[in-house]
Design an enzyme around this catalytic site. Sequence first.
Site, PDB file in Angstrom:
ATOM      1  N   GLY A  27       1.069  -1.172  -0.330  1.00 56.06           N
ATOM      2  CA  GLY A  27      -0.122   0.077   0.384  1.00 56.06           C
ATOM      3  C   GLY A  27       0.836   1.358  -0.058  1.00 56.06           C
ATOM      4  O   GLY A  27       2.080   1.100   0.441  1.00 56.06           O
ATOM      5  N   SER A  28       0.207   1.934   0.298  1.00 55.11           N
ATOM      6  CA  SER A  28       0.994   3.465  -0.614  1.00 55.11           C
ATOM      7  C   SER A  28       1.693   4.019   1.056  1.00 55.11           C
ATOM      8  O   SER A  28       2.327   4.972   1.122  1.00 55.11           O
ATOM      9  CB  SER A  28      -0.089   4.694  -0.784  1.00 55.11           C
ATOM     10  OG  SER A  28      -1.304   5.011   0.264  1.00 55.11           O
ATOM     11  N   ASP A  82       2.694  -3.087   8.045  1.00 51.74           N
ATOM     12  CA  ASP A  82       1.293  -3.407   7.333  1.00 51.74           C
ATOM     13  C   ASP A  82       0.262  -2.004   7.066  1.00 51.74           C
ATOM     14  O   ASP A  82       0.224  -1.846   8.311  1.00 51.74           O
ATOM     15  CB  ASP A  82       0.892  -4.685   6.872  1.00 51.74           C
ATOM     16  CG  ASP A  82       0.430  -4.750   5.569  1.00 51.74           C
ATOM     17  OD1 ASP A  82       0.603  -3.548   4.592  1.00 51.74           O
ATOM     18  OD2 ASP A  82      -0.088  -6.535   5.598  1.00 51.74           O
ATOM     19  N   ALA A  84      -3.058  -1.199   6.824  1.00 53.35           N
ATOM     20  CA  ALA A  84      -5.547  -1.014   6.479  1.00 53.35           C
ATOM     21  C   ALA A  84      -6.009   0.230   6.241  1.00 53.35           C
ATOM     22  O   ALA A  84      -5.657   1.199   6.008  1.00 53.35           O
ATOM     23  CB  ALA A  84      -5.250  -1.813   8.228  1.00 53.35           C
ATOM     24  N   GLU A 104      -0.904 -10.937   2.805  1.00 55.42           N
ATOM     25  CA  GLU A 104      -0.516 -10.598   3.543  1.00 55.42           C
ATOM     26  C   GLU A 104      -1.585 -10.522   4.845  1.00 55.42           C
ATOM     27  O   GLU A 104      -0.344 -10.816   6.309  1.00 55.42           O
ATOM     28  CB  GLU A 104      -1.579  -8.700   3.611  1.00 55.42           C
ATOM     29  CG  GLU A 104      -0.667  -7.792   3.134  1.00 55.42           C
ATOM     30  CD  GLU A 104      -1.903  -6.774   2.769  1.00 55.42           C
ATOM     31  OE1 GLU A 104      -1.399  -5.745   2.217  1.00 55.42           O
ATOM     32  OE2 GLU A 104      -3.182  -6.382   2.491  1.00 55.42           O
ATOM     33  N   LYS A 122      -7.997   6.137   9.707  1.00 58.38           N
ATOM     34  CA  LYS A 122      -9.161   5.060   9.204  1.00 58.38           C
ATOM     35  C   LYS A 122      -9.165   4.371  10.023  1.00 58.38           C
ATOM     36  O   LYS A 122      -9.617   3.218  11.222  1.00 58.38           O
ATOM     37  CB  LYS A 122      -7.296   4.064   8.630  1.00 58.38           C
ATOM     38  CG  LYS A 122      -6.421   4.446   7.501  1.00 58.38           C
ATOM     39  CD  LYS A 122      -7.492   4.267   6.500  1.00 58.38           C
ATOM     40  CE  LYS A 122      -5.753   4.434   5.147  1.00 58.38           C
ATOM     41  NZ  LYS A 122      -5.062   3.574   5.134  1.00 58.38           N
TER      42      LYS A 122
END
Length: 229
Positions: A27-28, A82, A84, A104, A122
């Site tokens: 992800g970014s 990671d 989310a 993942e 988030k």
Amino acid sequence: VPNPKEIAGRRAAELVEDGMRLGFGTGSTVQFTLQRLAERVREEGLRIEGVPTSLETERTARELGLALLDLDRVEALDLTIDGADEVDGEFNLIKGGGGALLREKVVASITRREAIVIGQDKLVERLGVRFLLPIEVVPFARPVVKRALERLGAQTNLRLADARKVYRTDNGNEILDCRFPGGIADPKKLERELAQIPGVVESGLFVGLAHVLVIGHENGEVELRQRPG
Ligand code: A5P
């Protein structure tokens, strides 16, 4: 203005110690972690290796010169960093906005410490109110799985790559993005129910897997939150 993803992503790279075996998330936000790790390798001679959680991350890691690790060479990982899509107060997650949920989750399952890097937006009270829950499905089984999900109360949307093409994951599967009206009241129960549907490969619900949150705030501060208990 500070970018919450960037400050959280870079801060998480400071959790890494020399000699660690890592999981490289997708992800970014994690992109910033990988960049910072590459800087630390160059500047400090940090020795690390990591299992990538997607083909995209594998490519980025290679470009940055980060050493890669295969799952057949490692039984456990020290730390995975990671992203989310949503995080609730008990550190339950929705992941898979980028389609990488299966790898993942496999990597998270052998990780001693799972750090989740996010911008503050988030954080949610309840999962699934805003974001759809991605469910990875074997293409053959899709109609069967779709009806089973509808019986659980979900509205399903087949993820598309573009106007004419169905999206495929790194593992050759499809994704049903699911809306649960009112959100997901009991993530643990739902995860169990989903796992019992033949043809479901994995869901983007991560229950009990995250240990620490690295949260980037809009005021430029980064907050580290440890899971209680
Ligand atoms: C990938 O499948 C997802 O689980 C990502 O980790 C998630 O979508 C976070 O992405 P961003 O960091 O780009 O928001």
